[in-house]
Structures are given as C-alpha cells and as structure tokens.
Write an enzyme that holds these catalytic residues in place. Structure first.
Site, PDB file in Angstrom:
ATOM      1  N   HIS A  97       0.868  -1.206  -0.025  1.00 55.58           N
ATOM      2  CA  HIS A  97       0.032   0.095  -0.118  1.00 55.58           C
ATOM      3  C   HIS A  97       0.947   1.347   0.032  1.00 55.58           C
ATOM      4  CE1 HIS A  97      -3.122   3.139   0.773  1.00 55.58           C
ATOM      5  NE2 HIS A  97      -2.688   2.905   2.070  1.00 55.58           N
ATOM      6  N   HIS A  99       0.500   5.715  -1.068  1.00 50.44           N
ATOM      7  CA  HIS A  99       0.069   7.013  -1.387  1.00 50.44           C
ATOM      8  C   HIS A  99       0.975   7.443  -2.479  1.00 50.44           C
ATOM      9  CE1 HIS A  99      -1.736   7.158   2.944  1.00 50.44           C
ATOM     10  NE2 HIS A  99      -2.397   6.144   2.239  1.00 50.44           N
ATOM     11  N   ASP A 122       1.727  -4.526 -20.465  1.00 53.51           N
ATOM     12  CA  ASP A 122       2.633  -5.681 -20.102  1.00 53.51           C
ATOM     13  C   ASP A 122       2.270  -5.967 -18.687  1.00 53.51           C
ATOM     14  OD1 ASP A 122       4.161  -5.645 -22.537  1.00 53.51           O
ATOM     15  OD2 ASP A 122       5.850  -4.606 -21.548  1.00 53.51           O
ATOM     16  N   HIS A 162      -7.819   7.939  -1.802  1.00 56.55           N
ATOM     17  CA  HIS A 162      -6.965   7.369  -1.084  1.00 56.55           C
ATOM     18  C   HIS A 162      -5.715   7.086  -1.438  1.00 56.55           C
ATOM     19  CE1 HIS A 162      -6.428   3.981   2.471  1.00 56.55           C
ATOM     20  NE2 HIS A 162      -5.262   4.893   2.502  1.00 56.55           N
ATOM     21  N   TYR A 216       8.201 -13.184 -21.818  1.00 52.07           N
ATOM     22  CA  TYR A 216       9.407 -12.688 -21.633  1.00 52.07           C
ATOM     23  C   TYR A 216      10.204 -12.912 -20.499  1.00 52.07           C
ATOM     24  CZ  TYR A 216      11.354  -8.061 -19.922  1.00 52.07           C
ATOM     25  OH  TYR A 216      12.270  -6.881 -19.531  1.00 52.07           O
TER      26      TYR A 216
END
Ligand SMILES: [Zn+2]
Length: 226
Positions: A97, A99, A122, A162, A216
């Site tokens: 997580h 910001h 991709d 958020h 790849y």
C-alpha cells in the site's frame, strides 16, 4: 516454520527500502506485507516507525485476522486490509500500500488509468481500475480491494480518495507492481496534460500482456520476480 518467518522478516524489512528508493512514500506512510506460505500468518511493518528504523527484528507477525502473534509494536494500521486480501485471495502472497503521488492523484479524481502505453499493457493488461471509497478500520478497504481485483488482470487498484494497493504472488512482485503503477500514472498524467493520448487496440494490449506474462524474461526465472 521459524526459519521461514525469519527469512520473510528480512525480505519484508528490506522491501520497504524499495518504497523510499522509488519515492513512493512520505514519512511513515506505506507498507509491505508477505503471506507466510502454508500458514495462516502474515509479516508486516510496525505502525508509525521511521523507514530508517525498520529492521527484520521489528517486523510484526499477525494471523490472518490481523491479531499480533509475534512483535512488541502495533502492526501497520492497514493490517486489516492486508489480512482481508490474504483471506479472500489464496493466490496472493504479497500486498503493498502506498499514497504514491501520481497514482493517488488519479485516485483522488476517481479515474481509472486508461491503457495508452505498452508498459502498462505488459504489467497491468489494460486499465488500472478504481476501487470504492472506504474508511480505515474494519474490512471495508479489504473488501473494496478484493471486489475490484478479483478476476481483473491488474495487480493494482486505485482506492478512491485514498491511494494504491497492489497484490502479487509474493511481496517482491507486489512492490514491483506499486513501482510500475506510479511510473505509468506519471506518464499518463503528463500525456493527458499535453493533449489527448492515443488509444491502443485491445488485440495489441492482449498480445503484449500475454507475451510479457508468459514469454518475456530469462528462461527458468519467474517473470514477476524480475
Ligand atoms: Zn493509506
């Protein structure tokens, strides 16, 4: 089991340095967690500790209800969201997580990032979706992440007003998705500021995604760990 947990403490602590290296976090915001394979446990950073002071020893081990099993400090305030994702998505081994600025600017407007770049095709296989607004505490953020990403190619969701949550087969893959999410969000923002980005054909997006996910990389190495 304790050797596995010790290794994950090291991995999760060191992966937090990638969040600062790529400029994805300010102050103590942001967090990385890893599922303990085969156990109903996760490893996550403590709440409110400076990135400079994070170490394997102060990582927190929680059960998948977010209850502390090992550790002297409180776990990240986002632990409930991480735990909900692990409970609902057994294929997920890592959650991140942040910001990060550009991606969160899209989240602030509640706008998904359209796919105008091969690099986005991709890694994300199309648009990076927006999840619902949810207050911290309880399972609402976790529910929003799971509802948005289940059955979606994107390993990243822009939670409205958020920030970014990413998932991966392990914590490193989730960190990579967070880095790439911010990179494409920045380019998409600049492209939009300069004019109207050109669309990509869905067949080309599909082809790029398939190649990158399946072909790849170096033979014998897991792509998403690169
Ligand atoms: Zn947050």
């Amino acid at each position: 089991m304790s050797d596995v947990v010790a290794a994950l403490r090291q991995t999760v602590a060191s992966l937090h340095a990638e969040l600062t290296r790529y400029g994805l976090v300010a102050w103590t915001a942001g967090n990385v967690s890893a599922r303990v394979p085969g156990e109903e446990l996760l490893v996550i950073k403590p709440s409110g500790v400076s990135y400079d002071d994070l170490s394997p020893a102060n990582m927190i081990v929680c059960d998948l209800d977010g209850v502390v099993v090992e550790g002297d400090l409180s776990p990240s305030s986002d632990t409930a969201a991480h735990a909900y994702v692990y409970r609902a998505m057994p294929e997920v081994g890592g959650v991140v997580h942040t910001h990060s600025t550009y991606a969160t600017a899209w989240a602030a407007r509640g706008e998904a990032i359209p796919c105008h770049l091969t690099a986005q095709a991709d890694e994300f296989g199309g648009e990076i979706p927006v999840g619902p607004f949810a207050l911290i505490g309880g399972d609402d953020i976790g529910k929003g992440i799971v509802a948005t990403l289940s059955g979606h190619r994107s390993p990243a969701v822009l939670m409205r007003n958020h920030g970014v949550f990413t998932i991966g087969k392990d914590a490193r893959a989730a960190v990579k998705a967070a880095v790439m999410c911010e990179d494409v969000a920045r380019t998409a923002h600049l492209a939009r500021a300069l004019g109207q980005p050109l669309p990509m054909a869905q067949a080309d997006v599909d082809s790029l995604y398939d190649r990158y996910q399946n072909v790849y990389g170096q033979p014998g190495r897991q792509l998403s760990a690169d």
